[in-house]
Design an enzyme around this catalytic site. Structure first.
Site, PDB file in Angstrom:
ATOM      1  N   THR A  16     105.349  38.435 117.422  1.00  0.00           N
ATOM      2  CA  THR A  16     105.466  38.337 118.879  1.00  0.00           C
ATOM      3  C   THR A  16     104.288  37.622 119.509  1.00  0.00           C
ATOM      4  OG1 THR A  16     106.815  40.339 119.023  1.00  0.00           O
ATOM      5  CG2 THR A  16     105.632  39.699 121.008  1.00  0.00           C
ATOM      6  N   SER A  61     108.346  39.516 112.199  1.00  0.00           N
ATOM      7  CA  SER A  61     107.954  40.455 111.146  1.00  0.00           C
ATOM      8  C   SER A  61     109.095  41.358 110.705  1.00  0.00           C
ATOM      9  CB  SER A  61     106.753  41.303 111.580  1.00  0.00           C
ATOM     10  OG  SER A  61     107.115  42.300 112.503  1.00  0.00           O
ATOM     11  N   THR A  94     104.652  43.173 115.159  1.00  0.00           N
ATOM     12  CA  THR A  94     104.417  44.618 115.191  1.00  0.00           C
ATOM     13  C   THR A  94     105.458  45.448 114.448  1.00  0.00           C
ATOM     14  OG1 THR A  94     105.580  44.878 117.310  1.00  0.00           O
ATOM     15  CG2 THR A  94     103.207  44.446 117.397  1.00  0.00           C
ATOM     16  N   ASP A  95     106.675  44.924 114.275  1.00  0.00           N
ATOM     17  CA  ASP A  95     107.732  45.745 113.671  1.00  0.00           C
ATOM     18  C   ASP A  95     107.343  46.266 112.297  1.00  0.00           C
ATOM     19  OD1 ASP A  95     109.447  45.673 115.807  1.00  0.00           O
ATOM     20  OD2 ASP A  95     110.666  44.027 115.033  1.00  0.00           O
TER      21      ASP A  95
END
Length: 330
Positions: A16, A61, A94-95
């Site tokens: 992101t 990610s 971040t995932d």
């Protein structure tokens, strides 16, 4: 020992933080180095010297895989061993950031410099984005000095790479170290096969939560897929359907065939201690190795690093039960 970093490798994987709007929504984008240099100049940030390397193509990610972990580790190893940097900053979505931080914690055992991962919940350049605060905060933390090992910097917090979980899909403070009880004897020395310089290979692994009504046939189908290791998310302190003889026999048979069976707790503050309940003792008898209070991310990353190094079942079980980098003990 903490030494202020003077030259950083900034390793960009996508995520992101560098995304830009496309026809179908936010998409990973290249060209982040130029944006970073412009922002640093505009903010007049006094940062250590840094240089940029990106893994292509940049990815969301959510698409992270074991091969991406290996590529990250290889890039870091190449730059550190060449003496080009004394600290590493990984920019990541971040995932799966917590999964990658955990995996790198075990893939980079013995690396003499610190590695910090960060990302953002909102893309750089958008209103109220946390991107530059996280990125510059991580660089400043490295400049002040961090012990070797893998950390995550997010929302003004520096966290252990093998202890955290993403707790929110919307809040800027999305990550936290899980307050799980940790136990396990600290390894006195690391097997040379686990050193960061040693190559690794992808491994067929699985994670499975126990749930009311789980059937032995479902578990067998997973083993039939050829997995070499399983992280079983048990109830509470490591219990499960101990009255299901077929399910227990399925686990035991897989262990006999060489599959590494590990157990963690489903509870956010849980800790596996098989001997408390008879149900736990029966599960342990099938060959399960306790992961103590390890998170799912840490257990999966550790199992991957051990099996990927080519260790046999008994060796993997030995090292899995020990604390290698602070994932199991304070």
């Amino acid at each position: 020992m903490t030494t202020p970093a003077k030259c950083l490798l900034v390793l960009y994987t996508g995520g992101t933080i560098g995304m830009q709007m496309g026809a179908q929504g936010l998409m990973p984008a290249t060209g982040f180095e130029a944006r970073l240099r412009v922002q640093q100049a505009a903010a007049e940030q006094r940062l250590p010297s840094w240089y940029f390397r990106e893994l292509l193509p940049p990815i969301d990610s959510a698409s992270m895989s074991q091969r991406n972990w290996l590529e990250m580790a290889a890039s870091i190893r190449e730059e550190v061993d060449a003496g080009r940097c004394d600290g590493v900053l990984v920019l990541h979505g971040t995932d799966t950031l917590a999964y990658s931080a955990a995996a790198l914690s075990f893939l980079l055992l013995g690396l003499p410099v610190p590695v910090v991962l960060t990302g953002s919940m909102l893309p750089a350049g958008t209103p109220d984005s946390d991107a530059w605060a996280n990125l510059f905060g991580a660089m400043l933390a490295l400049a002040q000095g961090i012990e070797p090992g893998v950390k995550v910097y997010f929302h003004e917090k520096l966290m252990h790479g093998a202890r955290l979980t993403k707790l929110s899909a919307a809040r800027l403070d999305a990550f936290a170290e899980q307050p799980r009880p940790r136990s396990g004897q600290r390894a006195q020395a690391i097997d040379p096969k686990l050193d960061y310089r040693q190559p690794r290979l992808p491994v067929n692994l699985a994670v499975l939560p126990l749930f009311p009504g789980i059937q032995a046939a479902q578990l067998q189908a997973l083993f039939d897929s050829g997995i070499r290791g399983l992280v079983l998310e048990c109830y509470g302190s490591g219990t499960g359907p101990s009255d299901d003889a077929e399910l227990l026999a399925t686990l035991a048979a897989a262990h006999q065939r060489g599959v590494v069976l590990t157990a963690i707790s489903q509870c956010p503050q849980g800790h596996v201690e098989f001997g408390i309940y008879a149900a736990g003792s029966q599960l342990a008898s099938t060959g399960l190795v306790s992961g103590g209070g390890m998170t799912r991310e840490a257990a999966l990353g550790k199992l991957f690093a051990l099996l990927g190094a080519g260790l046999g079942q008994a060796e993997v079980e030995h090292w899995f039960a020990l604390d290698l980098c602070g994932e199991r003990a304070d």
